[in-house]
Design a protein around this motif. Structure first.
Motif, short mmCIF file in Angstrom:
data_model
loop_
_atom_site.label_atom_id
_atom_site.label_comp_id
_atom_site.label_asym_id
_atom_site.label_seq_id
_atom_site.Cartn_x
_atom_site.Cartn_y
_atom_site.Cartn_z
N TYR A 54 97.82 -39.83 -28.84
CA TYR A 54 98.78 -40.67 -28.08
C TYR A 54 99.26 -41.72 -28.67
N VAL A 55 100.97 -42.23 -28.79
CA VAL A 55 101.29 -42.89 -29.39
C VAL A 55 102.46 -43.76 -27.89
N ARG A 56 101.89 -43.32 -26.59
CA ARG A 56 103.27 -44.09 -26.25
C ARG A 56 102.56 -45.77 -25.61
N GLY A 57 103.04 -46.03 -26.16
CA GLY A 57 103.90 -47.47 -25.76
C GLY A 57 104.35 -48.25 -27.07
N TRP A 58 104.33 -50.18 -26.61
CA TRP A 58 105.66 -50.82 -27.42
C TRP A 58 105.06 -51.60 -27.76
N TRP A 59 104.99 -52.32 -28.68
CA TRP A 59 104.47 -53.67 -28.98
C TRP A 59 105.74 -54.92 -28.78
N ASP A 60 105.09 -56.06 -28.63
CA ASP A 60 106.11 -57.07 -28.72
C ASP A 60 105.97 -58.22 -28.95
N GLU A 61 105.76 -59.93 -29.15
CA GLU A 61 106.11 -60.52 -29.25
C GLU A 61 104.72 -60.78 -30.95
N LEU A 62 105.64 -59.77 -31.96
CA LEU A 62 104.47 -59.38 -33.75
C LEU A 62 104.23 -60.97 -34.21
N GLU A 63 103.12 -61.32 -35.02
CA GLU A 63 103.41 -62.50 -35.63
C GLU A 63 102.77 -62.27 -36.59
N ARG A 64 102.93 -62.74 -37.63
CA ARG A 64 102.04 -62.64 -39.43
C ARG A 64 101.08 -63.96 -38.83
N GLU A 65 99.91 -63.96 -39.11
CA GLU A 65 99.42 -65.37 -38.24
C GLU A 65 97.85 -65.49 -39.42
N GLU A 66 97.34 -66.31 -40.45
CA GLU A 66 97.06 -67.12 -41.38
C GLU A 66 96.34 -65.04 -41.79
N ASP A 67 95.11 -64.85 -40.62
CA ASP A 67 94.07 -63.70 -41.10
C ASP A 67 94.63 -62.44 -40.62
N CYS A 68 95.20 -62.40 -39.83
CA CYS A 68 95.63 -61.64 -38.98
C CYS A 68 97.21 -60.98 -38.65
N ILE A 69 97.05 -59.99 -38.27
CA ILE A 69 98.99 -59.97 -37.49
C ILE A 69 98.28 -59.37 -35.58
N SER A 70 99.56 -60.54 -35.30
CA SER A 70 99.04 -60.67 -33.73
C SER A 70 99.96 -59.83 -33.08
#
Length: 136
Positions: A54-70
Motif C-alpha cells: 500500500y503506497v497511498r502517501g505523499w512526503w513533504d519537507e524533505l531534508e538531508r540531515e547529517e545522519d539521516c533523511i527526514s
C-alpha cells in the motif's frame, strides 16, 4: 474518503545510500507529476508496485540531515511503514523510523531509533472537558 495519517519519518544508514535515496526523492519531486507520491519511489526501485504493498502517501519537507533523511508524510489511514520498509530493503543499510497519528480511527504508531530517541511521545490524549475545553 480516507482519514489522513500525519507522520514524521527519519531514514538512517550509510551516507552514500542516504545520498542516493535523497537524490532519487528530490529528482522525482521535480520530474514527475505529483512527484512526491511514495509509489514513484517504489516504481523507480522495483519497476512495479507489488500488489500487497500500500503506497497511498505523499512526503513533504524533505531534508538531508547529517545522519539521516527526514520528512513529513501524509497518508491514508496509517503511516504506511510497510512501503518504507520495502524501499529501505532495496539498500543494504537503510532503516526507517517514524511516529504517525491518525486520530479518526485512533491510530498512533511509532518506531523509534534505540539510540537517537527522536520520538519521545508514548501516549496521546485528546479530550474535551464538561466546560468544552479541548486539550491534546
Amino acid at each position: 474518503m480516507a482519514n489522513y495519517c500525519y507522520s514524521t519519518y527519519r531514514i538512517t544508514g550509510e551516507a552514500s545510500e542516504l545520498d542516493a535515496l535523497y537524490e532519487l526523492m528530490t529528482r522525482l519531486e521535480k520530474e514527475k507529476k505529483n512527484g512526491n507520491w511514495v509509489g514513484h519511489i517504489v516504481e523507480a526501485l522495483n519497476k512495479k508496485i507489488p500488489e500487497h504493498l500500500y503506497v497511498r502517501g505523499w512526503w513533504d519537507e524533505l531534508e538531508r540531515e547529517e545522519d539521516c533523511i527526514s520528512f513529513s508524510l501524509e497518508s491514508a489511514w496509517d503511516p504506511i511503514y510497510e512501503a518504507w520498509d520495502f524501499i529501505c530493503s532495496k539498500y543494504d543499510s537503510l532503516s526507517a523510523y517514524f511516529i504517525g497519528e491518525e486520530p479518526g480511527c485512533e491510530v498512533y504508531l511509532k518506531r523509534d531509533h534505540p539510540d537517537k530517541g527522536w520520538f519521545s511521545d508514548n501516549y496521546y490524549v485528546d479530550i474535551c472537558t464538561p466546560k468544552e475545553e479541548y486539550f491534546h
